[in-house]
Design an enzyme around this catalytic site. Structure first.
Site: not given
Length: 335
Positions: A57, A126
């Site tokens: 990321e 998540h």
């Protein structure tokens, strides 16, 4: 359209209109994204404009900053908002400051898309709602749609914007409107008013809230999934609420907030993120500062809990009919 289809349509339109728009991220190419938001785009526009990246990321956001400085309009996808933290430094130290540091010589027209919030029993890795971390950063814009119509128009506006935009997509309502409390979409979802999405290009200006319904008894401020939850509770309890979908947290449509609270005299804020230092705290402070003499009751906040995100107790973590209903009763019962 459901929200996934609306997002895909917006990306398709913008890639066709502007050859500088590129999409990058984990599994966004051949696979079409873990939620299928980029389905078919690599086949249509090629691997140079829709391409997969390593699981990195920091590298995804860092590369996007360089692309933006070069003149492209990258739309990186972070597969889940929970994964965005390794790229946070690039967003804060580079993307958000690039225009200022270069005295306007460079801009950072980056739109970082990411699914956020609960609804899939994803647990701590998540399901987080980290929007407040980005609203605190000068130079970043933060957008959270609650309907397919708004998702398409706001995403187009975000891609066209010359500043970096964090575009959080509430995955609990990805596949269509739902019953307000749980995860079962309303059927048939394609006849639901929220699913009417015009064909072709249109944009919704960033910084403009949407009035979901008008009322006199109280103001409800919310965004994303919780707009639907709060509206469902108010409808069930027969409350004549003025429901405001903020749509963009930064820039915030403070005029719409003030107008509503001044009319109703009561304010409830609902969001899924944890309570302490959540965006609701900023909203509460703004309402207190600007609407104090109109308030007839203390401001209510209904939020997630200050705990790590629970896996098996996800639906207890969400603001729901019980906690929102209790807040409504306190607001309306205050003298």
């Amino acid at each position: 359209m459901n929200m996934i289809e609306a997002i895909n349509d917006a990306l398709d339109i913008m890639m066709a209109r502007d050859p500088d728009v590129v999409i990058m991220g984990e599994d966004v190419g051949y696979f079409g994204g873990v939620f299928r938001a980029t389905h078919g785009l690599q086949k249509k526009f090629g691997k140079n404009r829709v391409f997969d990246t390593p699981i990195n990321e920091c590298g995804i956001i860092g590369a996007a900053v360089g692309m933006a400085a070069y003149g492209l309009r990258p739309v990186p996808e972070i597969q889940f908002a929970d994964y965005i933290y390794p790229g946070y430094d690039q967003l804060v130290s580079e993307a958000a400051r690039l225009r200022y540091r270069s005295a306007g010589e460079f801009i950072a027209p980056i739109t970082v898309r990411s699914p956020f919030g609960g609804g899939i029993f994803g647990g701590q890795t998540h399901s987080q709602s980290p929007e407040a971390l980005f609203t605190h950063v000068a130079g970043l814009k933060v957008v959270i749609p609650s309907t397919p119509h708004d998702a398409k128009g706001l995403l187009i506006a975000a891609i066209e914007d010359n500043d970096p935009v964090i575009f959080f997509e509430p995955k609990r309502i990805y596949n269509g409107p739902f019953d307000g409390y749980y995860d079962k979409p309303v059927k048939p979802w394609n006849t639901h008013p929220d699913s009417v999405v015009p064909e072709g290009y249109y944009s919704i200006p960033l910084g403009k809230a949407r009035t979901v319904r008008e009322g006199e008894a109280m103001t409800v401020l919310s965004y994303g999934t919780m707009v639907h939850v709060a509206a469902a509770v108010c409808a069930e309890k027969g409350v004549d609420a003025d429901i405001i979908d903020l749509r963009t947290l930064v820039p915030l449509d403070i005029e719409a907030v003030e107008k509503s609270v001044e009319k109703t005299g009561r304010c409830m804020i609902v969001h899924e993120a944890t309570r302490t230092s959540g965006f609701g705290a900023e909203l509460s402070a703004l309402v207190q500062e600007r609407c104090f003499y109109h308030l007839e009751a203390p401001i209510e906040r209904v939020t997630g809990f200050d705990t790590p995100y629970p896996h098996s107790l996800e639906w207890a973590y969400f603001p729901g009919p019980v906690r929102i209903g209790e807040a409504i009763d306190r607001l309306l019962g205050a003298e």
